[in-house]
Design an enzyme around this catalytic site. Structure first.
Site, PDB file in Angstrom:
ATOM      1  N   CYS A   2     -33.562  -9.760 -30.862  1.00  0.00           N
ATOM      2  CA  CYS A   2     -33.862 -11.069 -30.285  1.00  0.00           C
ATOM      3  C   CYS A   2     -32.831 -12.159 -30.617  1.00  0.00           C
ATOM      4  O   CYS A   2     -32.509 -12.393 -31.774  1.00  0.00           O
ATOM      5  CB  CYS A   2     -35.226 -11.568 -30.728  1.00  0.00           C
ATOM      6  SG  CYS A   2     -36.552 -10.488 -30.257  1.00  0.00           S
ATOM      7  N   ARG A  28     -26.441  -8.376 -29.676  1.00  0.00           N
ATOM      8  CA  ARG A  28     -27.463  -8.152 -30.699  1.00  0.00           C
ATOM      9  C   ARG A  28     -28.468  -7.084 -30.266  1.00  0.00           C
ATOM     10  O   ARG A  28     -29.188  -6.545 -31.103  1.00  0.00           O
ATOM     11  CB  ARG A  28     -28.219  -9.464 -30.991  1.00  0.00           C
ATOM     12  CG  ARG A  28     -27.346 -10.524 -31.615  1.00  0.00           C
ATOM     13  CD  ARG A  28     -28.059 -11.854 -31.655  1.00  0.00           C
ATOM     14  NE  ARG A  28     -29.163 -11.895 -32.603  1.00  0.00           N
ATOM     15  CZ  ARG A  28     -29.043 -12.268 -33.869  1.00  0.00           C
ATOM     16  NH1 ARG A  28     -27.885 -12.634 -34.333  1.00  0.00           N
ATOM     17  NH2 ARG A  28     -30.086 -12.293 -34.667  1.00  0.00           N
ATOM     18  N   TRP A  75     -35.928  -8.219 -27.711  1.00  0.00           N
ATOM     19  CA  TRP A  75     -35.892  -6.797 -28.058  1.00  0.00           C
ATOM     20  C   TRP A  75     -37.338  -6.457 -28.415  1.00  0.00           C
ATOM     21  O   TRP A  75     -37.854  -6.913 -29.438  1.00  0.00           O
ATOM     22  CB  TRP A  75     -34.957  -6.587 -29.243  1.00  0.00           C
ATOM     23  CG  TRP A  75     -34.658  -5.168 -29.562  1.00  0.00           C
ATOM     24  CD1 TRP A  75     -33.694  -4.386 -29.006  1.00  0.00           C
ATOM     25  CD2 TRP A  75     -35.309  -4.349 -30.545  1.00  0.00           C
ATOM     26  NE1 TRP A  75     -33.694  -3.141 -29.574  1.00  0.00           N
ATOM     27  CE2 TRP A  75     -34.672  -3.083 -30.515  1.00  0.00           C
ATOM     28  CE3 TRP A  75     -36.365  -4.553 -31.441  1.00  0.00           C
ATOM     29  CZ2 TRP A  75     -35.061  -2.036 -31.353  1.00  0.00           C
ATOM     30  CZ3 TRP A  75     -36.749  -3.506 -32.260  1.00  0.00           C
ATOM     31  CH2 TRP A  75     -36.102  -2.268 -32.220  1.00  0.00           C
ATOM     32  N   ASN A 100     -37.836 -15.393 -32.688  1.00  0.00           N
ATOM     33  CA  ASN A 100     -37.255 -14.158 -33.203  1.00  0.00           C
ATOM     34  C   ASN A 100     -38.013 -13.853 -34.489  1.00  0.00           C
ATOM     35  O   ASN A 100     -38.178 -14.731 -35.326  1.00  0.00           O
ATOM     36  CB  ASN A 100     -35.757 -14.390 -33.476  1.00  0.00           C
ATOM     37  CG  ASN A 100     -35.094 -13.196 -34.145  1.00  0.00           C
ATOM     38  OD1 ASN A 100     -35.650 -12.107 -34.174  1.00  0.00           O
ATOM     39  ND2 ASN A 100     -33.903 -13.417 -34.681  1.00  0.00           N
ATOM     40  N   GLY A 101     -38.485 -12.597 -34.630  1.00  0.00           N
ATOM     41  CA  GLY A 101     -39.221 -12.235 -35.840  1.00  0.00           C
ATOM     42  C   GLY A 101     -40.575 -11.649 -35.478  1.00  0.00           C
ATOM     43  O   GLY A 101     -40.808 -11.264 -34.324  1.00  0.00           O
ATOM     44  N   GLU A 485     -21.996   9.554 -41.088  1.00  0.00           N
ATOM     45  CA  GLU A 485     -21.617   8.463 -40.194  1.00  0.00           C
ATOM     46  C   GLU A 485     -21.213   9.013 -38.821  1.00  0.00           C
ATOM     47  O   GLU A 485     -21.548   8.427 -37.788  1.00  0.00           O
ATOM     48  CB  GLU A 485     -20.481   7.646 -40.844  1.00  0.00           C
ATOM     49  CG  GLU A 485     -19.891   6.531 -40.008  1.00  0.00           C
ATOM     50  CD  GLU A 485     -20.879   5.454 -39.577  1.00  0.00           C
ATOM     51  OE1 GLU A 485     -22.038   5.459 -40.011  1.00  0.00           O
ATOM     52  OE2 GLU A 485     -20.473   4.607 -38.755  1.00  0.00           O
ATOM     53  N   LYS A 489     -23.065   7.977 -35.379  1.00  0.00           N
ATOM     54  CA  LYS A 489     -22.337   7.390 -34.238  1.00  0.00           C
ATOM     55  C   LYS A 489     -22.648   8.187 -32.970  1.00  0.00           C
ATOM     56  O   LYS A 489     -22.912   7.615 -31.920  1.00  0.00           O
ATOM     57  CB  LYS A 489     -20.814   7.409 -34.445  1.00  0.00           C
ATOM     58  CG  LYS A 489     -20.243   6.440 -35.425  1.00  0.00           C
ATOM     59  CD  LYS A 489     -20.211   5.004 -34.971  1.00  0.00           C
ATOM     60  CE  LYS A 489     -21.461   4.282 -35.328  1.00  0.00           C
ATOM     61  NZ  LYS A 489     -21.613   3.716 -36.626  1.00  0.00           N
ATOM     62  N   GLU A 492     -26.256   7.663 -31.774  1.00  0.00           N
ATOM     63  CA  GLU A 492     -26.496   6.279 -31.329  1.00  0.00           C
ATOM     64  C   GLU A 492     -26.001   6.032 -29.911  1.00  0.00           C
ATOM     65  O   GLU A 492     -26.678   5.404 -29.114  1.00  0.00           O
ATOM     66  CB  GLU A 492     -25.722   5.299 -32.242  1.00  0.00           C
ATOM     67  CG  GLU A 492     -26.435   4.862 -33.476  1.00  0.00           C
ATOM     68  CD  GLU A 492     -25.593   3.864 -34.279  1.00  0.00           C
ATOM     69  OE1 GLU A 492     -26.160   2.840 -34.669  1.00  0.00           O
ATOM     70  OE2 GLU A 492     -24.395   4.105 -34.533  1.00  0.00           O
ATOM     71  N   HIS A 508     -29.080  26.809 -46.364  1.00  0.00           N
ATOM     72  CA  HIS A 508     -30.464  26.518 -46.767  1.00  0.00           C
ATOM     73  C   HIS A 508     -31.281  25.996 -45.588  1.00  0.00           C
ATOM     74  O   HIS A 508     -32.302  25.344 -45.790  1.00  0.00           O
ATOM     75  CB  HIS A 508     -30.465  25.513 -47.919  1.00  0.00           C
ATOM     76  CG  HIS A 508     -29.814  26.041 -49.147  1.00  0.00           C
ATOM     77  ND1 HIS A 508     -30.327  27.091 -49.876  1.00  0.00           N
ATOM     78  CD2 HIS A 508     -28.643  25.704 -49.757  1.00  0.00           C
ATOM     79  CE1 HIS A 508     -29.517  27.361 -50.892  1.00  0.00           C
ATOM     80  NE2 HIS A 508     -28.492  26.538 -50.832  1.00  0.00           N
ATOM     81  N   LYS A 607     -28.137  -4.794 -32.675  1.00  0.00           N
ATOM     82  CA  LYS A 607     -27.049  -4.977 -33.627  1.00  0.00           C
ATOM     83  C   LYS A 607     -27.558  -5.567 -34.936  1.00  0.00           C
ATOM     84  O   LYS A 607     -27.190  -5.155 -36.019  1.00  0.00           O
ATOM     85  CB  LYS A 607     -26.005  -5.916 -33.009  1.00  0.00           C
ATOM     86  CG  LYS A 607     -24.831  -6.221 -33.898  1.00  0.00           C
ATOM     87  CD  LYS A 607     -23.858  -5.071 -33.880  1.00  0.00           C
ATOM     88  CE  LYS A 607     -22.709  -5.246 -34.834  1.00  0.00           C
ATOM     89  NZ  LYS A 607     -22.162  -3.937 -35.223  1.00  0.00           N
TER      90      LYS A 607
END
Ligand code: G6P
Length: 612
Positions: A2, A28, A75, A100-101, A485, A489, A492, A508, A607
Site C-alpha cells: 500500500c 511497492r 495491496w 496503509n497498515g 537467494e 529470485k 519470485e 536426505h 516491495k
C-alpha cells in the site's frame, strides 16, 4: 505494499500530483488504486482495479479537478481485489480516508459502528476508519483534527492515514503508527507520501512523521502536530538527496535489469566507507567503538532477501571476527520466548528500513533489554535506522524492482566490512590481512563487471529454465545462502517452483525429486568444499538430472552430457558469494523475460512489506 499520497496545492490541480506520485509508488506492489479529490463542496472519487494508468485515464475522462486530495495503491489484505475494496474509503460523502497498515480490532469497531447505524460497502479494515472519523467529526462540530485523534485512540494495529473532509477546503489530517508517512513542503503546497520517491519531482524538502504523530496540514505546511504523548511537537525538515534519475528506467527495459547492472557502481559506493576510512568502528556511528568493545555475540534479524544476506554475513562474522553469530527470521523471533543477552549486538538488515516484522523484532529485542543495535539499511532516515543505536547505510540508490538485487549485494559488502572491523578490534585481523581485504574489496566492482559479460550465456540457459516447472539450487558453506537467494529470485519473478539445499543434504530428501525434468543449479567456486560439491553433482548426474554449474576459472570443470558450465573470470576469495550472486540474478531475470512474467512487479508480492 500500500502506497499513500496526498496534497494540498493552493494554485495547482492536485490530480497531477496524485497520479504521478502513485505511479512512482507502483514499485511497492499493489493491485488497485484510487484517488479522492475535493471538487467544490463534494468529494469525487475514482478507483480502479489494475494499473494506476487505468485509474488515471478514468480521472482524466471525468475531468476531476481540485486543490486538496488523497490517493492510494492497495495491496489486498482484508477483502479481495475489487473496486469496492480499493481506497479511498468514504463515509457518508463527508470523510475520505486512505490507509496503509492493518487495524487489528476492526471487527469490534465494525460491530460498534454498525450498532450506531453505519453500513459497510467493503470488506476492508479501513472502512472502519472512515466511519469512525465521520462519527467523531459530526459529534465535535466538524473539527477534523480532533475527530482523527479520537478515532485513532480506538485503533489497535499499524496505520498511516490521510484524511480529508468534504467541507474543509484547506486542511488535511494525517496520522502514523508503525507504517511510514512523510510530509513534503513546496511553494504554497504540502504533500504527503509513503516514501520520498512520490514527491521528489515536486519538492525535496521533507519531514518524516514519528509513530504516534497526528498532524493537521494546510498549503503552508504543518499547522499543528501532536506526538504520541499528545504533546505539541515539531519534525525536522530535511533535504532529500534521492536523484530523480534513479527512479527512471533510462535505457533499460526493466528496473530489475537496471539494478542488476548498477551493482558495480553500488558496490563501489558502499565499499567506499571502508576503502577511504579503513575498517574502523566509527563507520558505524560515533559510539560504535565502545559498543563493539562490549559485545560477546551477534543476533541478526531480517526478512526475505535481507535474511539471506544475514546468513552469508554469519560465515564472515564467525570466520573473520570469530564472534558467535545467530541469524533469525524477524517474524519468527518476535513471537518467540527469547533468552535475552544484553551483551549481544542486535543487527537488523533491511533494504526499505520499513519492514514491519523486522521493526517489531527490533522493538521486541529492545524490550528484553538488548540495547545494542545496528541497522544496515538502504533508505535514509527510514524507521529501522531511526530506532537503532548504530547504522551503516548501503549506498545502492533507489531499488524499485520488487525482487531485491543491488540491495542484497551491497548489504553483503557492509557485513563483510563489519566482520573485518570486528576482526581487527578483537585481534584476529592484522594490518597485513586488513590490507588484503581492502584490496579484495577494491577489485570487486571490476570482477562483477566481468561477470556481467556472461549475460548472453546465462540468457541462453534461461530459455531452458523457462520451460520447466521446478528447479533445485545447490551450494555449500558460504555459497549455500547464494543458492537460497537464487531459488528465491527464480520463484519470485518466474513463478517456477524452486528450492535451495546445502548440497550435502541432497541425499536426505531432494534427490528423490531429481530426474531429467529437474534442472539443478550448482554454485561451485573454487573453495575448500569444491570436491564435496563435485561428489554431490555426481549424485545428480547418476539420476539423469541436468546440471547448470556456476564455477570460477580455478574450479576446473568441463562440460559433458547433462553438465553445463559457466565460468566466472577468476576466484575472488572471501567475496566470492557476492560475485556468484550476479549469475543467479541474471538467470532469473532472463527466465522471466522468456516466460513473459513481469519481473519488476511479480504477482502477489510487494516491495515494502509494512503489514504482518
Ligand atoms: C519483500 C521484498 C523483498 C525483500 C523483503 C524484505 O518481500 O519483496 O525483496 O527482501 O521484503 O524487505 P527489506 O526492505 O526489509 O529488505
Amino acid at each position: 505494499m500500500c502506497g499513500i499520497v496526498g496534497a494540498i496545492r493552493a494554485h495547482h490541480n492536485v490530480v497531477d500530483f496524485l497520479t504521478d506520485g502513485l505511479k512512482r509508488l507502483e514499485y511497492r506492489g499493489y493491485d488497485s488504486s484510487g484517488i479522492a479529490v475535493q471538487t467544490g463542496n463534494k468529494i469525487t472519487r475514482v478507483r480502479r482495479v489494475g494499473r494506476v494508468q487505468l485509474m488515471e485515464n478514468a480521472a482524466r475522462e471525468k475531468g476531476v479537478h481540485g486543490h486538496i486530495g488523497i490517493g492510494h495503491t492497495r495491496w489486498a489484505t482484508h477483502g479481495g481485489v475489487t473496486e469496492p475494496n480499493a481506497h479511498p474509503h468514504i463515509s457518508g460523502g463527508l470523510i475520505a480516508v486512505v490507509h496503509n497498515g492493518i487495524i487489528e480490532n476492526f471487527e469490534e469497531e465494525r460491530a460498534r459502528l454498525q450498532s450506531l447505524g453505519y453500513t459497510f460497502e467493503s470488506q476492508t479494515d479501513t472502512e472502519v476508519i472512515a466511519h469512525s472519523v465521520k462519527h467523531e467529526y459530526e459529534r465535535n462540530g466538524h473539527n477534523l483534527f480532533a475527530a482523527v485523534e479520537a478515532a485513532c485512540a480506538r485503533f489497535h494495529g499499524a496505520y498511516a492515514i490521510g484524511v480529508i473532509a468534504d467541507d474543509n477546503h484547506k486542511e488535511m489530517v494525517v496520522a502514523r503508527m508503525g507504517c511510514p508517512l512523510l510530509v513534503a513542503f513546496g511553494n504554497e503546497e504540502t504533500f504527503i507520501a509513503s516514501d520520498v520517491s512520490a514527491v521528489i519531482a515536486f519538492t525535496r524538502n521533507i519531514a518524516c512523521l514519528d509513530d504516534g504523530d497526528i498532524a493537521l496540514l494546510n498549503a503552508n505546511g504543518i499547522e499543528k502536530l501532536l506526538d504520541k504523548n499528545g504533546q505539541a511537537a515539531e519534525r525536522k525538515v530535511k533535504v532529500s538527496e534521492l536523484s530523480l534519475a534513479s527512479l527512471e528506467l533510462g535505457p533499460y527495459s526493466h528496473f530489475m535489469q537496471k539494478e542488476i547492472h548498477e551493482q558495480p557502481r553500488a558496490i563501489a559506493d558502499t565499499a567506499e566507507v571502508f576503502l577511504d576510512g579503513g575498517f574502523e568502528p566509527e563507520n558505524f556511528g560515533t559510539t560504535a567503538r565502545e559498543v563493539f568493545a562490549g559485545i560477546d555475540s551477534i543476533k541478526i534479524l531480517a526478512c526475505g532477501t535481507s535474511y539471506y544476506s544475514a546468513l552469508t554475513g554469519k560465515y564472515w562474522l564467525e570466520s573473520i571476527a570469530k564472534i558467535p553469530t545467530d541469524v533469525e527470521i524477524a517474524s519468527e523471533y518476535r513471537y518467540r520466548d527469547v533468552i535475552a543477552n544484553p551483551k549481544q549486538l542486535v543487527i537488523t538488515i533491511s533494504q526499505s528500513g520499513e519492514t514491519l516484522d523486522t521493526m517489531e523484532a527490533l522493538k521486541y529485542a529492545q524490550s528484553l533489554g538488548q540495547t545494542h543495535s545496528l541497522s544496515i539499511c538502504n533508505v535514509l532516515e527510514s524507521a529501522l535506522p531511526r530506532e537503532s543505536e548504530l547504522v551503516l547505510y548501503t549506498r545502492a540508490g533507489a531499488e524499485i524492482g520488487v525482487a531485491s538485487t543491488k540491495a542484497f549485494t551491497t548489504q553483503l559488502v557492509v557485513l563483510f566490512g563489519l566482520a573485518v572491523t570486528l576482526g581487527k578490534m578483537r585481534g584476529h585481523v592484522g594490518e597485513e590481512q586488513a590490507r588484503a581485504y581492502t584490496e579484495e574489496l577494491r577489485q570487486l566492482p571490476g570482477s562483477i563487471q566481468h561477470v556481467m559479460n556472461l549475460e548472453p550465456q546465462i540468457a541462453a540457459w534461461a530459455q531452458k529454465f523457462a520451460e520447466k516447472s521446478n528447479a533445485l539450487f545447490l551450494g555449500r558453506g558460504i555459497h549455500y545462502p547464494v543458492a537460497l537467494e537464487g531459488a528465491l529470485k527464480l520463484k519470485e519473478i518466474t513463478y517456477i517452483h524452486a528450492e535451495a539445499y546445502p548440497a550435502g543434504e541432497l541425499k536426505h530428501g531432494p534427490l528423490a525429486l531429481v530426474d531429467e525434468n529437474m534442472p539443478v543449479v550448482v554454485i561451485a567456486p573454487h573453495d575448500k568444499l569444491l570436491d564435496k560439491v563435485k561428489a554431490n553433482m555426481q549424485e545428480v548426474s547418476a539420476r539423469g538430472g541436468e546440471l547448470f554449474v556456476f564455477a570460477d576459472l580455478d574450479s576446473n570443470f568441463t562440460e559433458s552430457e547433462g553438465v553445463h558450465v559457466i565460468r566466472t573470470p577468476r576466484h575472488v576469495g572471501d567475496l566470492s558469494p557476492i560475485l556468484h550472486t550476479i549469475p543467479v540474478q541474471l538467470l532469473s531475470y532472463h527466465a522471466a523475460l522468456a516466460r513473459g512474467t513481469d519481473g519488476d512487479k511479480p504477482r502477489n508480492l510487494a516491495k515494502s512489506v509494512t503489514v504482518e
